[in-house]
Design a protein around this motif. Sequence first.
Motif, PDB file in Angstrom:
ATOM      1  N   PHE A 289      -3.146  -1.924  -7.796  1.00  0.00           N
ATOM      2  CA  PHE A 289      -1.869  -2.407  -7.282  1.00  0.00           C
ATOM      3  C   PHE A 289      -1.548  -3.808  -7.804  1.00  0.00           C
ATOM      4  O   PHE A 289      -0.419  -4.102  -8.190  1.00  0.00           O
ATOM      5  CB  PHE A 289      -1.909  -2.421  -5.751  1.00  0.00           C
ATOM      6  CG  PHE A 289      -0.909  -3.353  -5.143  1.00  0.00           C
ATOM      7  CD1 PHE A 289       0.420  -3.022  -5.082  1.00  0.00           C
ATOM      8  CD2 PHE A 289      -1.312  -4.589  -4.644  1.00  0.00           C
ATOM      9  CE1 PHE A 289       1.352  -3.887  -4.536  1.00  0.00           C
ATOM     10  CE2 PHE A 289      -0.396  -5.454  -4.094  1.00  0.00           C
ATOM     11  CZ  PHE A 289       0.943  -5.103  -4.037  1.00  0.00           C
ATOM     12  N   SER A 331       5.145  -2.705  -3.785  1.00  0.00           N
ATOM     13  CA  SER A 331       4.130  -2.507  -2.741  1.00  0.00           C
ATOM     14  C   SER A 331       4.403  -1.245  -1.936  1.00  0.00           C
ATOM     15  O   SER A 331       3.479  -0.511  -1.578  1.00  0.00           O
ATOM     16  CB  SER A 331       4.080  -3.731  -1.823  1.00  0.00           C
ATOM     17  OG  SER A 331       5.205  -3.783  -0.965  1.00  0.00           O
ATOM     18  N   LEU A 333       5.933   1.442  -3.008  1.00  0.00           N
ATOM     19  CA  LEU A 333       5.610   2.571  -3.877  1.00  0.00           C
ATOM     20  C   LEU A 333       4.109   2.855  -3.883  1.00  0.00           C
ATOM     21  O   LEU A 333       3.674   4.019  -3.815  1.00  0.00           O
ATOM     22  CB  LEU A 333       6.099   2.272  -5.291  1.00  0.00           C
ATOM     23  CG  LEU A 333       5.680   3.266  -6.390  1.00  0.00           C
ATOM     24  CD1 LEU A 333       6.308   4.632  -6.134  1.00  0.00           C
ATOM     25  CD2 LEU A 333       6.092   2.734  -7.761  1.00  0.00           C
ATOM     26  N   PHE A 334       3.318   1.813  -3.903  1.00  0.00           N
ATOM     27  CA  PHE A 334       1.876   2.002  -4.050  1.00  0.00           C
ATOM     28  C   PHE A 334       1.181   2.451  -2.772  1.00  0.00           C
ATOM     29  O   PHE A 334       0.086   3.015  -2.837  1.00  0.00           O
ATOM     30  CB  PHE A 334       1.228   0.744  -4.608  1.00  0.00           C
ATOM     31  CG  PHE A 334       1.039   0.832  -6.086  1.00  0.00           C
ATOM     32  CD1 PHE A 334      -0.154   1.253  -6.632  1.00  0.00           C
ATOM     33  CD2 PHE A 334       2.088   0.530  -6.928  1.00  0.00           C
ATOM     34  CE1 PHE A 334      -0.315   1.368  -7.991  1.00  0.00           C
ATOM     35  CE2 PHE A 334       1.949   0.638  -8.285  1.00  0.00           C
ATOM     36  CZ  PHE A 334       0.733   1.061  -8.829  1.00  0.00           C
ATOM     37  N   GLY A 336       2.285   4.889  -1.046  1.00  0.00           N
ATOM     38  CA  GLY A 336       2.332   6.337  -1.249  1.00  0.00           C
ATOM     39  C   GLY A 336       1.345   6.813  -2.301  1.00  0.00           C
ATOM     40  O   GLY A 336       0.710   7.863  -2.145  1.00  0.00           O
ATOM     41  N   ILE A 337       1.198   6.051  -3.373  1.00  0.00           N
ATOM     42  CA  ILE A 337       0.273   6.441  -4.439  1.00  0.00           C
ATOM     43  C   ILE A 337      -1.166   6.463  -3.939  1.00  0.00           C
ATOM     44  O   ILE A 337      -1.935   7.390  -4.225  1.00  0.00           O
ATOM     45  CB  ILE A 337       0.412   5.485  -5.638  1.00  0.00           C
ATOM     46  CG1 ILE A 337       1.781   5.687  -6.307  1.00  0.00           C
ATOM     47  CG2 ILE A 337      -0.714   5.706  -6.645  1.00  0.00           C
ATOM     48  CD1 ILE A 337       2.060   4.721  -7.434  1.00  0.00           C
ATOM     49  N   TYR A 338      -1.548   5.460  -3.161  1.00  0.00           N
ATOM     50  CA  TYR A 338      -2.915   5.414  -2.642  1.00  0.00           C
ATOM     51  C   TYR A 338      -3.180   6.558  -1.664  1.00  0.00           C
ATOM     52  O   TYR A 338      -4.277   7.110  -1.623  1.00  0.00           O
ATOM     53  CB  TYR A 338      -3.175   4.078  -1.959  1.00  0.00           C
ATOM     54  CG  TYR A 338      -3.447   2.945  -2.925  1.00  0.00           C
ATOM     55  CD1 TYR A 338      -4.227   3.135  -4.059  1.00  0.00           C
ATOM     56  CD2 TYR A 338      -2.939   1.677  -2.685  1.00  0.00           C
ATOM     57  CE1 TYR A 338      -4.488   2.096  -4.933  1.00  0.00           C
ATOM     58  CE2 TYR A 338      -3.198   0.624  -3.555  1.00  0.00           C
ATOM     59  CZ  TYR A 338      -3.966   0.838  -4.672  1.00  0.00           C
ATOM     60  OH  TYR A 338      -4.229  -0.202  -5.534  1.00  0.00           O
ATOM     61  N   ALA A 340      -1.787   9.543  -1.667  1.00  0.00           N
ATOM     62  CA  ALA A 340      -1.848  10.835  -2.360  1.00  0.00           C
ATOM     63  C   ALA A 340      -2.964  10.921  -3.398  1.00  0.00           C
ATOM     64  O   ALA A 340      -3.500  12.006  -3.637  1.00  0.00           O
ATOM     65  CB  ALA A 340      -0.501  11.102  -3.037  1.00  0.00           C
ATOM     66  N   GLY A 341      -3.314   9.781  -4.022  1.00  0.00           N
ATOM     67  CA  GLY A 341      -4.217   9.859  -5.166  1.00  0.00           C
ATOM     68  C   GLY A 341      -5.575   9.239  -4.989  1.00  0.00           C
ATOM     69  O   GLY A 341      -6.306   9.050  -5.984  1.00  0.00           O
ATOM     70  N   LEU A 345      -8.746   9.597  -7.899  1.00  0.00           N
ATOM     71  CA  LEU A 345      -9.195   8.382  -8.557  1.00  0.00           C
ATOM     72  C   LEU A 345     -10.706   8.204  -8.432  1.00  0.00           C
ATOM     73  O   LEU A 345     -11.377   7.785  -9.383  1.00  0.00           O
ATOM     74  CB  LEU A 345      -8.479   7.163  -7.961  1.00  0.00           C
ATOM     75  CG  LEU A 345      -7.052   6.902  -8.436  1.00  0.00           C
ATOM     76  CD1 LEU A 345      -6.419   5.773  -7.630  1.00  0.00           C
ATOM     77  CD2 LEU A 345      -7.034   6.568  -9.922  1.00  0.00           C
TER      78      LEU A 345
END
Length: 469
Positions: A289, A331, A333-334, A336-338, A340-341, A345
């Motif tokens: 991030f 921030s 956006l991330f 959501g990324i964390y 889901a992913g 990772l």
Amino acid sequence: MNRQLNREILRLSVPSILANLTVPLVGMVDTAVAGHLHGGNAATFIGAISIGAMLFNLLYWGFGFLRTGTGGLTAQAFGRNDMQDSLKILVRGVCLALGISILLLVLQWPFVKLVLSLMEASPEARTLAEEYFFIRIWAAPATLCLMVFSGWFAGMQDSMSSMWKDLVVNGVNVVASIILATGAGNWKGFGFAGIAMGTVAAQYSGLAFCVIVCLVKYRRKVFSLFKPSGIPGMLRGDDLGSFFKMNLDLLIRSLGFIVIYIGYTAIAAGFGDTILACSSIMMQMLMIFSYFTDGFAYAGEALSGRFIGEGNTGLLRRSVRYVFVWSMSVSVLFIGIYVAGGVPLLKLLTSDTKVVESCREFLPWLILMPPIGCAAFTWDGIFMGATASVPFRNSMVGAALFFFGTWTVCRAAFTPSGAEALHCLLAAYFAHLLFRTVYLSLSYRACVLASNTGCRQHAARFLPHRRRS
């Protein structure tokens, strides 16, 4: 004007973000290569990489003022359209970087022995970390000079050269580390040592690129003013004392950051190789991030320094506000990324099932990183551009106290072991971020917007032509 300023923010930040996308890739590739090497335990290899990286962060973060001081001063010189001063700042920075690198090469053996003697780690991880260190240390001259060039390009509002420099370094690092560690064709490579060799090759490739850019792109605008006989004069002057005083503040700030990072790694190492590996992987994932937010922090640094140099308080205030809007959007956006992913990772970083399962428990901490870390990283860039070295220093000193204070309280309350220890350690890490955010937010008006000599006592001497508005 609003649209034009937003375009300028994106012009400065997007290339930095694109380059920063390769930074976590480098760390992930190093960790992934170590995690997939044959002939040893994956957790031990990953732990050794973590310790080795900590050793170099201990060295290089202490000299982060080479970048921060150079960037802010160059941006202010750019705002005054003073290319002679810009050249002087670059020459001083490079000479200082080369002098420091010689010292590091001389002291490499006692340094690594001293630091490792203070750490609790398995003998296997310790031996591999030493091997990694004694190879990679030979990149010190290039690494420190690259810090200076990074700051100088940012100050010159040249995000594209900075981006290509980072892409060259990180691209060569990834390719060289994989090939040198795992081999190619019938050649089996150097194994674990190849990861460090790839980093050395990458650093000198980046330095060569920076020299070429200066000789080609800035030959007329800046380097037409350069004469080798003038170097001694650039290393003297009435402002040299202020130059070192400001950099002393930045050095103390860097040392505070180093203490936090060393504390994080050293404490984790005392709970075994699996917890050490998890702590390393979590830090890699947390930092993904920050590499996006740092793009807007770099834009804040360049613009705040430029508008301070111009004496335009109105644009300074507006640029800070817009930079924060962009940064906070990232921030959100991330988060959501964390969510889901996170698990994919983990599996990308290591194939060791035990390490993956151990790390899954700590994934919720990733959700806290964007909202807490965003403001801290963005303020860092703005205060660097303003060369407001005093609050910049104080924020990290206080943050270090908060980090160790939180860990101490948590340890006393829960007597943690294993997974509980890493939860406490992550709580301490986020406590230090929160302190930085609050402290710099409260210091902004007095130390960036206003001409407060208590905040910018050293920088003021560099701005003889500054107009106040």
